[in-house]
Design a protein around this motif. Structure first.
Motif, PDB file in Angstrom:
ATOM      1  N   PHE A 294     -25.785  51.196  32.107  1.00 33.20           N
ATOM      2  CA  PHE A 294     -26.127  50.263  30.884  1.00 33.20           C
ATOM      3  C   PHE A 294     -25.533  51.019  29.620  1.00 33.20           C
ATOM      4  CE2 PHE A 294     -29.728  53.198  30.945  1.00 33.20           C
ATOM      5  CZ  PHE A 294     -30.192  53.353  29.742  1.00 33.20           C
ATOM      6  N   ILE A 295     -25.825  52.243  29.583  1.00 34.07           N
ATOM      7  CA  ILE A 295     -25.184  53.115  28.551  1.00 34.07           C
ATOM      8  C   ILE A 295     -23.770  52.906  28.234  1.00 34.07           C
ATOM      9  CG2 ILE A 295     -24.934  55.522  27.632  1.00 34.07           C
ATOM     10  CD1 ILE A 295     -27.237  56.324  29.372  1.00 34.07           C
ATOM     11  N   GLY A 296     -22.883  52.798  29.361  1.00 34.77           N
ATOM     12  CA  GLY A 296     -21.433  52.316  29.394  1.00 34.77           C
ATOM     13  C   GLY A 296     -21.308  51.143  28.789  1.00 34.77           C
ATOM     14  N   SER A 297     -22.193  50.195  29.217  1.00 35.85           N
ATOM     15  CA  SER A 297     -21.930  48.709  28.615  1.00 35.85           C
ATOM     16  C   SER A 297     -22.250  48.707  27.124  1.00 35.85           C
ATOM     17  CB  SER A 297     -23.073  47.846  29.160  1.00 35.85           C
ATOM     18  OG  SER A 297     -22.864  47.622  30.732  1.00 35.85           O
ATOM     19  N   PHE A 298     -23.012  49.482  26.729  1.00 35.90           N
ATOM     20  CA  PHE A 298     -23.509  49.391  25.404  1.00 35.90           C
ATOM     21  C   PHE A 298     -22.453  50.137  24.391  1.00 35.90           C
ATOM     22  CE2 PHE A 298     -28.394  49.721  25.453  1.00 35.90           C
ATOM     23  CZ  PHE A 298     -28.331  48.449  26.003  1.00 35.90           C
ATOM     24  N   PHE A 299     -21.737  51.147  25.017  1.00 35.67           N
ATOM     25  CA  PHE A 299     -20.737  51.934  24.479  1.00 35.67           C
ATOM     26  C   PHE A 299     -19.462  51.076  24.482  1.00 35.67           C
ATOM     27  CE2 PHE A 299     -16.910  54.494  24.943  1.00 35.67           C
ATOM     28  CZ  PHE A 299     -16.808  55.279  23.906  1.00 35.67           C
ATOM     29  N   LEU A 300     -19.011  50.243  25.331  1.00 41.35           N
ATOM     30  CA  LEU A 300     -17.849  49.456  25.489  1.00 41.35           C
ATOM     31  C   LEU A 300     -17.977  48.238  24.516  1.00 41.35           C
ATOM     32  CD1 LEU A 300     -16.935  49.396  29.364  1.00 41.35           C
ATOM     33  CD2 LEU A 300     -15.643  50.381  27.367  1.00 41.35           C
ATOM     34  N   GLN A 301     -19.265  47.860  23.991  1.00 43.90           N
ATOM     35  CA  GLN A 301     -19.233  46.707  23.165  1.00 43.90           C
ATOM     36  C   GLN A 301     -19.677  46.873  21.775  1.00 43.90           C
ATOM     37  OE1 GLN A 301     -18.203  43.930  24.383  1.00 43.90           O
ATOM     38  NE2 GLN A 301     -18.269  44.824  26.706  1.00 43.90           N
ATOM     39  N   ILE A 302     -20.368  48.067  21.628  1.00 43.38           N
ATOM     40  CA  ILE A 302     -20.926  48.515  20.340  1.00 43.38           C
ATOM     41  C   ILE A 302     -20.464  49.701  19.635  1.00 43.38           C
ATOM     42  CG2 ILE A 302     -22.625  46.536  20.191  1.00 43.38           C
ATOM     43  CD1 ILE A 302     -24.701  48.733  20.726  1.00 43.38           C
ATOM     44  N   GLY A 303     -19.795  50.571  20.493  1.00 46.17           N
ATOM     45  CA  GLY A 303     -19.648  51.940  20.039  1.00 46.17           C
ATOM     46  C   GLY A 303     -20.381  52.965  20.090  1.00 46.17           C
ATOM     47  N   THR A 304     -20.120  54.054  19.738  1.00 45.16           N
ATOM     48  CA  THR A 304     -20.802  55.455  19.787  1.00 45.16           C
ATOM     49  C   THR A 304     -22.201  55.277  18.715  1.00 45.16           C
ATOM     50  OG1 THR A 304     -19.071  56.803  20.303  1.00 45.16           O
ATOM     51  CG2 THR A 304     -21.025  57.850  19.523  1.00 45.16           C
ATOM     52  N   ILE A 305     -21.735  55.033  17.322  1.00 46.41           N
ATOM     53  CA  ILE A 305     -22.987  55.120  16.487  1.00 46.41           C
ATOM     54  C   ILE A 305     -23.955  53.953  16.487  1.00 46.41           C
ATOM     55  CG2 ILE A 305     -23.307  54.661  13.816  1.00 46.41           C
ATOM     56  CD1 ILE A 305     -20.797  56.051  13.310  1.00 46.41           C
ATOM     57  N   ARG A 306     -23.520  52.818  16.896  1.00 39.41           N
ATOM     58  CA  ARG A 306     -24.325  51.594  17.249  1.00 39.41           C
ATOM     59  C   ARG A 306     -25.262  51.940  18.441  1.00 39.41           C
ATOM     60  NH1 ARG A 306     -20.527  46.627  15.553  1.00 39.41           N
ATOM     61  NH2 ARG A 306     -20.325  47.243  13.397  1.00 39.41           N
ATOM     62  N   THR A 307     -24.627  52.609  19.436  1.00 45.02           N
ATOM     63  CA  THR A 307     -25.379  52.747  20.592  1.00 45.02           C
ATOM     64  C   THR A 307     -26.615  53.717  20.212  1.00 45.02           C
ATOM     65  OG1 THR A 307     -23.668  52.242  22.095  1.00 45.02           O
ATOM     66  CG2 THR A 307     -25.483  53.756  22.953  1.00 45.02           C
ATOM     67  N   VAL A 308     -26.165  54.610  19.597  1.00 41.66           N
ATOM     68  CA  VAL A 308     -27.430  55.465  19.051  1.00 41.66           C
ATOM     69  C   VAL A 308     -28.482  55.016  18.394  1.00 41.66           C
ATOM     70  CG1 VAL A 308     -27.948  57.658  17.895  1.00 41.66           C
ATOM     71  CG2 VAL A 308     -25.873  57.680  19.258  1.00 41.66           C
ATOM     72  N   GLY A 309     -27.962  53.991  17.551  1.00 40.34           N
ATOM     73  CA  GLY A 309     -28.884  53.253  16.552  1.00 40.34           C
ATOM     74  C   GLY A 309     -29.701  52.373  17.380  1.00 40.34           C
TER      75      GLY A 309
END
Length: 377
Positions: A293-308
């Motif tokens: 799921f971390i890769g899914s988040f990263f691919l769709q919303i990028g690094t900063i938004r995934t952290v947020g």
């Protein structure tokens, strides 16, 4: 599971995979933001559902049972027809991915696809019923039976996910209720899991062989399974190190497709083959491989938004885990759907469907009903 998967990564020989300390740190940081609240949730006592909620509990349970039986009536003939057709399971699965519809269209399949999503919650109802309520054995068995409708729902698409995700959810709920069950109930539930696991093998083995084994390559099945089980961490590293600004090609709408109803098609929803071809050509990676799921988040919303998003999830999860020595039933429902992000996100973000979003909202509303009624007492 995640530790096992990362361990297998070191045995996978892929020259095109790029690893880095930065990607590894990012992966672990995001992962722990979700895991810490789950690990902290260790209640010693569970509040009884008050009398004015028992009726609600029964009504919801009968709702699950009714649609579970209807799902079996609808999906079982489809599954039987597919698996007894004599055709290649791999070909049937490929045709389905290419657009073939074995389930049918109309209002009923949509409703059944939706109600089948509730299997993790049905299991919570089941374990609470056998642990705390004096319900008849047939009632409890029907609850358990209705939770397995999701397995048929997925088998109707020649998929293995139904068995795998159901068993993962069963183990999770068993552990969630472990301190609340008597030794006798624990033994019985372990036997139930073994029975269902044996049944699962009769479907998992042929589907797995059809998908991974090639007769002309003796070790193809073992190598493919090893890659299937351990590639997530490697794939995430590859995404992180090769794609600088994934948010420019992805879209939050792909994580929450229901948003497409409000602002039209997302930029990430272009033609599937064109999107795949463009990414492979530009970045040298296939964006549709498993990366958790971390890769899914990263691919769709990028690094900063995934952290947020993950920090926000951490706050929500921590609020659920806070002062959890004694909890009520509504909190069990909420911690279950929160844990689904990690548990069912082992391969990819499994909740990135419109029907899943509606399911999540429905569970939150259901939890609120139980909570509100408890407060009025």
């Amino acid at each position: 599971m995640y530790f096992f998967s990362v361990s297998i990564t070191f045995w996978i020989q892929e020259e095109n995979i790029i690893y880095s300390i930065e990607a590894t740190f990012f992966f672990l940081m995001v992962f722990m933001l979700y895991m810490i609240p789950i690990l902290k949730f260790k209640p010693k006592y569970l509040n009884y559902i008050p009398r004015n909620q028992i009726k609600l509990f029964r009504v919801v349970s009968y709702f699950f049972i009714f649609f579970g039986i209807i799902s079996y009536v609808y999906f079982l003939p489809i599954v039987y027809k597919l698996f007894s057709s004599g055709g290649s399971l791999m070909v049937l699965r490929t045709d389905m991915v290419g657009g073939a519809n074995y389930v049918g269209e109309g209002f009923l399949p949509i409703i059944l696809n939706f109600t089948c999503q509730f299997y993790p919650i049905i299991l919570v109802f089941y374990f609470y019923s056998i642990s705390y309520l004096n319900n008849k054995k047939i009632f409890n068995n029907l609850l358990l039976f209705s939770s397995t409708a999701y397995i048929l729902n997925v088998l109707a698409a020649i998929g293995r996910d139904g068995f795998i995700l159901w068993m993962m959810s069963y183990i999770f709920t068993f552990l969630l209720f472990y301190s609340f069950m008597t030794p006798v109930i624990k033994v019985k539930q372990k036997k139930v899991f073994i029975y269902i696991f044996v049944i699962a093998l009769t479907f998992l083995v042929p589907i797995t062989v059809a998908r991974f084994y090639r007769g002309d390559v003796p070790d193809s099945g073992i190598n493919s399974l090893k890659s299937y089980a351990g590639a997530q961490f490697a794939n995430f590293n590859n995404f992180y190190n090769r794609i600088d600004k994934p948010e420019e090609i992805g879209s939050v709408n792909n994580l929450l497709p229901i948003l497409n109803f409000f602002d039209g098609q997302s930029k990430g929803n272009q033609d599937f083959l064109s999107n795949w071809d463009n990414n492979v050509f530009k970045y040298g990676v296939d964006p549709n491989v498993f990366s958790t799921f971390i890769g899914s988040f990263f691919l769709q919303i990028g690094t900063i938004r995934t952290v947020g998003v993950s920090l926000f999830a951490f706050i929500i999860g921590s609020s659920l885990s806070r002062r959890c020595k004694r909890v009520d039933f509504s909190k069990l429902l909420l911690i279950t759907i929160f844990s689904q992000i990690v548990l069912h996100g082992f391969f990819y973000f499994k909740l990135a469907y419109t029907v899943s979003f509606v399911y999540l909202i429905s569970v939150i509303i259901l939890a609120a009903f139980f909570k509100n009624k408890l407060n009025r007492k």
